[in-house]
Design a protein around this motif. Structure first.
Motif, mmCIF file in Angstrom:
data_model
loop_
_atom_site.group_PDB
_atom_site.id
_atom_site.type_symbol
_atom_site.label_atom_id
_atom_site.label_comp_id
_atom_site.label_asym_id
_atom_site.label_seq_id
_atom_site.Cartn_x
_atom_site.Cartn_y
_atom_site.Cartn_z
ATOM 1 N N GLN A 90 -6.296 6.972 2.659
ATOM 2 C CA GLN A 90 -7.609 6.920 2.022
ATOM 3 C C GLN A 90 -8.423 5.744 2.548
ATOM 4 O O GLN A 90 -9.640 5.853 2.718
ATOM 5 C CB GLN A 90 -7.449 6.842 0.502
ATOM 6 C CG GLN A 90 -6.880 8.118 -0.076
ATOM 7 C CD GLN A 90 -6.472 7.991 -1.523
ATOM 8 O OE1 GLN A 90 -6.025 6.934 -1.981
ATOM 9 N NE2 GLN A 90 -6.605 9.087 -2.265
ATOM 10 N N ILE A 91 -7.781 4.632 2.825
ATOM 11 C CA ILE A 91 -8.476 3.463 3.370
ATOM 12 C C ILE A 91 -9.063 3.787 4.738
ATOM 13 O O ILE A 91 -10.175 3.370 5.054
ATOM 14 C CB ILE A 91 -7.522 2.256 3.436
ATOM 15 C CG1 ILE A 91 -7.232 1.763 2.023
ATOM 16 C CG2 ILE A 91 -8.102 1.139 4.303
ATOM 17 C CD1 ILE A 91 -6.084 0.787 1.927
ATOM 18 N N SER A 92 -8.336 4.557 5.533
ATOM 19 C CA SER A 92 -8.845 4.893 6.868
ATOM 20 C C SER A 92 -10.103 5.764 6.794
ATOM 21 O O SER A 92 -10.860 5.841 7.756
ATOM 22 C CB SER A 92 -7.764 5.585 7.704
ATOM 23 O OG SER A 92 -7.448 6.846 7.171
ATOM 24 N N ALA A 93 -10.353 6.394 5.650
ATOM 25 C CA ALA A 93 -11.531 7.246 5.486
ATOM 26 C C ALA A 93 -12.714 6.519 4.830
ATOM 27 O O ALA A 93 -13.795 7.087 4.716
ATOM 28 C CB ALA A 93 -11.169 8.475 4.651
ATOM 29 N N PHE B 136 -8.796 -6.838 -1.962
ATOM 30 C CA PHE B 136 -7.401 -7.134 -1.637
ATOM 31 C C PHE B 136 -7.063 -8.590 -1.962
ATOM 32 O O PHE B 136 -6.005 -8.877 -2.526
ATOM 33 C CB PHE B 136 -7.103 -6.841 -0.175
ATOM 34 C CG PHE B 136 -7.021 -5.375 0.166
ATOM 35 C CD1 PHE B 136 -7.145 -4.390 -0.796
ATOM 36 C CD2 PHE B 136 -6.836 -4.977 1.478
ATOM 37 C CE1 PHE B 136 -7.072 -3.040 -0.474
ATOM 38 C CE2 PHE B 136 -6.750 -3.635 1.806
ATOM 39 C CZ PHE B 136 -6.868 -2.668 0.831
ATOM 40 N N VAL B 137 -7.954 -9.506 -1.639
ATOM 41 C CA VAL B 137 -7.737 -10.922 -1.954
ATOM 42 C C VAL B 137 -7.654 -11.104 -3.466
ATOM 43 O O VAL B 137 -6.779 -11.819 -3.972
ATOM 44 C CB VAL B 137 -8.850 -11.802 -1.348
ATOM 45 C CG1 VAL B 137 -8.748 -13.240 -1.849
ATOM 46 C CG2 VAL B 137 -8.790 -11.764 0.170
ATOM 47 N N LEU C 188 -0.700 -0.754 -4.525
ATOM 48 C CA LEU C 188 -1.962 -0.010 -4.483
ATOM 49 C C LEU C 188 -1.670 1.477 -4.330
ATOM 50 O O LEU C 188 -1.111 1.917 -3.318
ATOM 51 C CB LEU C 188 -2.827 -0.513 -3.335
ATOM 52 C CG LEU C 188 -4.220 0.079 -3.222
ATOM 53 C CD1 LEU C 188 -5.048 -0.228 -4.453
ATOM 54 C CD2 LEU C 188 -4.910 -0.441 -1.979
ATOM 55 N N LEU C 189 -2.037 2.246 -5.344
ATOM 56 C CA LEU C 189 -1.740 3.681 -5.373
ATOM 57 C C LEU C 189 -2.799 4.525 -4.690
ATOM 58 O O LEU C 189 -2.486 5.388 -3.876
ATOM 59 C CB LEU C 189 -1.611 4.145 -6.828
ATOM 60 C CG LEU C 189 -0.482 3.523 -7.623
ATOM 61 C CD1 LEU C 189 -0.672 3.803 -9.106
ATOM 62 C CD2 LEU C 189 0.848 4.061 -7.139
ATOM 63 N N LEU D 42 0.826 -1.208 0.000
ATOM 64 C CA LEU D 42 0.000 0.000 0.000
ATOM 65 C C LEU D 42 0.859 1.257 0.000
ATOM 66 O O LEU D 42 1.768 1.392 0.825
ATOM 67 C CB LEU D 42 -0.903 0.024 1.238
ATOM 68 C CG LEU D 42 -1.793 -1.186 1.472
ATOM 69 C CD1 LEU D 42 -2.573 -1.016 2.759
ATOM 70 C CD2 LEU D 42 -2.722 -1.410 0.301
ATOM 71 N N ASP D 43 0.555 2.152 -0.895
ATOM 72 C CA ASP D 43 1.165 3.472 -0.890
ATOM 73 C C ASP D 43 0.679 4.210 0.365
ATOM 74 O O ASP D 43 -0.464 4.011 0.792
ATOM 75 C CB ASP D 43 0.725 4.227 -2.149
ATOM 76 C CG ASP D 43 1.389 5.569 -2.281
ATOM 77 O OD1 ASP D 43 2.459 5.626 -2.896
ATOM 78 O OD2 ASP D 43 0.821 6.564 -1.762
#
Length: 81
Positions: A13-16, A29-30, A75-76, A6-7
């Motif tokens: 961004q994932i945390s949001a 992700f899988v 993952l950008l 992960l970038d």
């Protein structure tokens, strides 16, 4: 199997991402670890490029690079409008 990296911006961004999108994101992700070429070309003019996008959940979009020689998916960005 590919390693998913992960970038730092993608991590933020994932945390949001809302809670109801976490399961579809985990499923993505899988998929990226097993079949990263299943996405769509980021640039339609370059359909064989290694930068791809993949939808997830109701409105999510992931942008990533497939680094084939390293068995890695980088993952950008994660977008959730």
């Amino acid at each position: 199997m590919y390693r998913l990296t992960l970038d730092p911006i993608a991590e933020e961004q994932i945390s949001a991402v809302p809670e109801n999108a976490l399961r579809p994101l985990a499923e993505l992700f899988v998929l990226l670890e097993t079949a990263p070429w299943s996405g769509h070309p980021f640039n339609p003019a370059n359909p064989r490029g290694n930068m791809l996008t993949h939808a997830f959940g109701e409105r999510g979009l992931a942008t990533y690079l497939v680094l084939e020689d390293q068995d890695e998916v980088y993952l950008l960005r994660i977008e959730w409008p």
